[in-house]
Design an enzyme around this catalytic site. Structure first.
Site, PDB file in Angstrom:
ATOM      1  N   HIS A  76       0.819  -1.212   0.000  1.00 23.37           N
ATOM      2  CA  HIS A  76       0.000   0.000   0.000  1.00 23.37           C
ATOM      3  C   HIS A  76       0.858   1.269   0.000  1.00 23.37           C
ATOM      4  CE1 HIS A  76      -4.182   0.829  -0.190  1.00 23.37           C
ATOM      5  NE2 HIS A  76      -4.450   1.004   1.081  1.00 23.37           N
TER       6      HIS A  76
ATOM      7  N   ASN B 146      -6.873   6.392   3.951  1.00 21.91           N
ATOM      8  CA  ASN B 146      -8.268   6.749   3.696  1.00 21.91           C
ATOM      9  C   ASN B 146      -8.589   8.218   3.987  1.00 21.91           C
ATOM     10  OD1 ASN B 146      -8.174   6.581   6.446  1.00 21.91           O
ATOM     11  ND2 ASN B 146      -9.884   5.159   6.675  1.00 21.91           N
TER      12      ASN B 146
ATOM     13  N   ASP C 143      -0.583   2.647  -5.253  1.00 20.82           N
ATOM     14  CA  ASP C 143      -0.611   1.221  -5.570  1.00 20.82           C
ATOM     15  C   ASP C 143      -1.880   0.914  -6.353  1.00 20.82           C
ATOM     16  OD1 ASP C 143      -1.894   1.860  -2.957  1.00 20.82           O
ATOM     17  OD2 ASP C 143      -2.463  -0.239  -2.997  1.00 20.82           O
TER      18      ASP C 143
ATOM     19  N   ASN D  63      -9.286   3.362  -1.373  1.00 19.55           N
ATOM     20  CA  ASN D  63      -9.734   4.306  -0.342  1.00 19.55           C
ATOM     21  C   ASN D  63      -8.996   5.639  -0.369  1.00 19.55           C
ATOM     22  OD1 ASN D  63     -11.783   2.680   0.662  1.00 19.55           O
ATOM     23  ND2 ASN D  63     -10.414   1.636   2.090  1.00 19.55           N
TER      24      ASN D  63
END
Length: 191
Positions: free
Chosen positions: A23, A71, A96, A117
């Protein structure tokens, strides 16, 4: 020619436990640019992130790593862009991408968030008209495994492939900053 890019945002999660996770591929990209061009990230509390400015040839560009967790990436980006009056079309977001094979990369303008997100929050704060550098991490094959997958480190071979993609993108950054994004796309999308 597109407008030149004035802000490159790398998406990731703060904290040592996330440094090596899939991530954080967006962080890896802006960290590589800072390394190549002698940038030093500094904490910027008013922007909820770490930022630095680098000079590449005659162009300068801001690099930003939101420290708000993935997020909430849109908040930091909006704060930064508002302060420096950077239009959304002059922002490049590196992130990513589950929908690309490991090590593939794509440069594109606008589009949906695809369930990401970080992009979902950016859409809420900026709209969808920013540039994206999509760094392929592949999909685990089962949507119920996505969270654990993105928050875990890639295999050694996967990390090498992602780092090579980061290097390939960093090699084209002068074209991106000059606004020659079509030429950069042609180079980046070539196998």
């Amino acid at each position: 020619m597109a407008e030149p890019i004035r802000l490159i945002v790398g998406l990731g999660n703060p904290g040592a436990q996330y440094d090596k996770t899939r991530h954080n591929a967006g962080f890896w990209f802006v960290e590589e640019l800072a390394r190549r061009y002698s940038g030093q990230f500094l904490t910027e509390k008013r922007f909820s992130g770490e930022a630095c400015r680098i000079q590449i040839g005659s162009e300068s560009v801001w690099l930003l790593k939101p420290m708000t967790f993935m997020n909430r990436s849109g908040l930091a980006t909006r704060q930064f862009a508002d302060f420096y009056r950077i239009p959304v079309q002059q922002i490049l977001v590196a992130h990513d991408e589950l929908d690309l094979p490991v090590g593939d990369l794509r440069l594109k303008l606008a589009g949906g968030h695809g369930g990401h997100n970080g992009l979902r929050d950016l859409h809420a704060h900026l709209g969808a008209d920013y540039w994206r550098l999509r760094l392929g991490i592949a999909h685990p094959g089962d949507r119920n495994k996505v969270v654990d997958y993105v928050l875990s480190p890639p295999t050694r071979d996967e990390e090498i492939a992602i780092r090579l993609a980061v290097d390939k993108a960093a090699d084209q950054i002068a074209l991106v900053l000059a606004g020659d994004l079509q030429k950069a796309m042609n180079e980046l999308h070539r196998k």
